[in-house]
Design an enzyme around this catalytic site. Sequence first.
Site, PDB file in Angstrom:
ATOM      1  CB  THR A 291      -0.873   0.065   1.276  1.00  0.00           C
ATOM      2  OG1 THR A 291       0.000   0.023   2.411  1.00  0.00           O
ATOM      3  CG2 THR A 291      -1.863  -1.097   1.337  1.00  0.00           C
ATOM      4  CE  LYS A 292       3.574   1.820   4.710  1.00  0.00           C
ATOM      5  NZ  LYS A 292       2.522   0.864   5.027  1.00  0.00           N
ATOM      6  CG  ASN A 293       3.408   7.399  -0.801  1.00  0.00           C
ATOM      7  OD1 ASN A 293       2.532   6.818  -0.156  1.00  0.00           O
ATOM      8  ND2 ASN A 293       3.514   8.706  -0.825  1.00  0.00           N
TER       9      ASN A 293
END
Length: 395
Positions: free
Chosen positions: A192-194
């Site tokens: 889910t991270k950038n």
Amino acid sequence: MKRRARARHAGRSFIPFCVPFTNDREIREVSEAIRSGWLTTGPKVALFEERVRRLVGARHAVALNSCTAALHLGLAAAGVGPGDEVITTPYTFAATGEAILYLGARPVFADIDPETLNIDPSAVARAITRRTKAIVPVHIAGLSCDLPSLLSIAGKRRIPVIEDAAHALGTELAGRPIGSWSDITCFSFYATKNLTCGEGGMVMTEDRRIADRVRRLSLHGLSRDAWRRYSRAGRWRYDVLEMGYKYNMTDVAAAIGLVQLSKFRTMQAVRRRLARRYSALLAGCDAFDLPREEGDTVHAWHLYVLRLRAGVLRMGRDALIEALRRRGIGTSMHFLPLHLHSLYRRTFGYRRGSFPHTERESSRAISLPLYPGLDARAQDRVIEAIVDLVRRHRR
Ligand SMILES: Cc1ncc(COP(=O)(O)O)c(C=O)c1O
């Protein structure tokens, strides 16, 4: 929801809370890694480390298989051990506290600044004792903590600062990227991270000895990793120098990360645009406090966290999340106070009221969908649903 309204929302597609921004390029690079015959830690990991290192302006980088591993090894390399105290925020994910517990140390919580959701430096100063061995601030949602104050408090007492920067790749403070500020910084490349590798993490540090120790601990405490044993230039013999772990990043994961890095600037620009659009479109809605961009920071916009104002609606935060879900909109909540989870209540005796700012802000927070693949029409649907719910449920 009334029958007619339910029917109107039923046929519409679901807008997920989060979708990774991957396409054929990641698939090609992963295929190429597999075809190369080198699946585990190898040349792609080395290249990924070098590129992230340059992006954030750190001296050393060690890629790992998660940010949890990065925090664990960062704390270990800083000398944290059984009986030590580590000050951190209760407004965080389980991983931050767990990394401290792995080492037999005690997480000592310091409450947040309710404006920013980040750890309050004056609360940190009050929590320091003779046993404090490290301070772990978390840049919530991608907004930088007050690092100058934290580093000054820590520096006076020679306490290392280990940043949990799981949300903060791309965050800057006073023109300097997070990753180049303190003794050790830990990034996450979770799905889910950038920037994602599927699973992954990285330790950034200015100190070669810390980098060497983290690298060694990440692979059973061995004197040589696989690349230095099985490649043409490698040597087969190794020694177990100390007890380590199995935390190394694979070349397959790094292949995804390298493609993600090549589009990171564009992905961040889209996040920023979407976040500013949320703020512009919700500016007139009196039911929420909106996230702010502080003057001298670049916000990484990992999360867009709204906070429901007390007394405006007849519905609470949980009911709002459920109502949005029924209208086909996925949201999330960051974070339940760590000190109120069973493990922490049971082990350390924390109870409701221990950290009032964290408890209050957590109880009214809701994270909206925010990712580069979210188009303006989907974002409009999110806004329309929120505005409509506010209208219907106003006190
Ligand atoms: C604040 C924070 N710290 C640490 C982590 C752990 O990251 P990872 O899943 O890469 O171990 C997360 C993950 O969501 C997080 O939100």
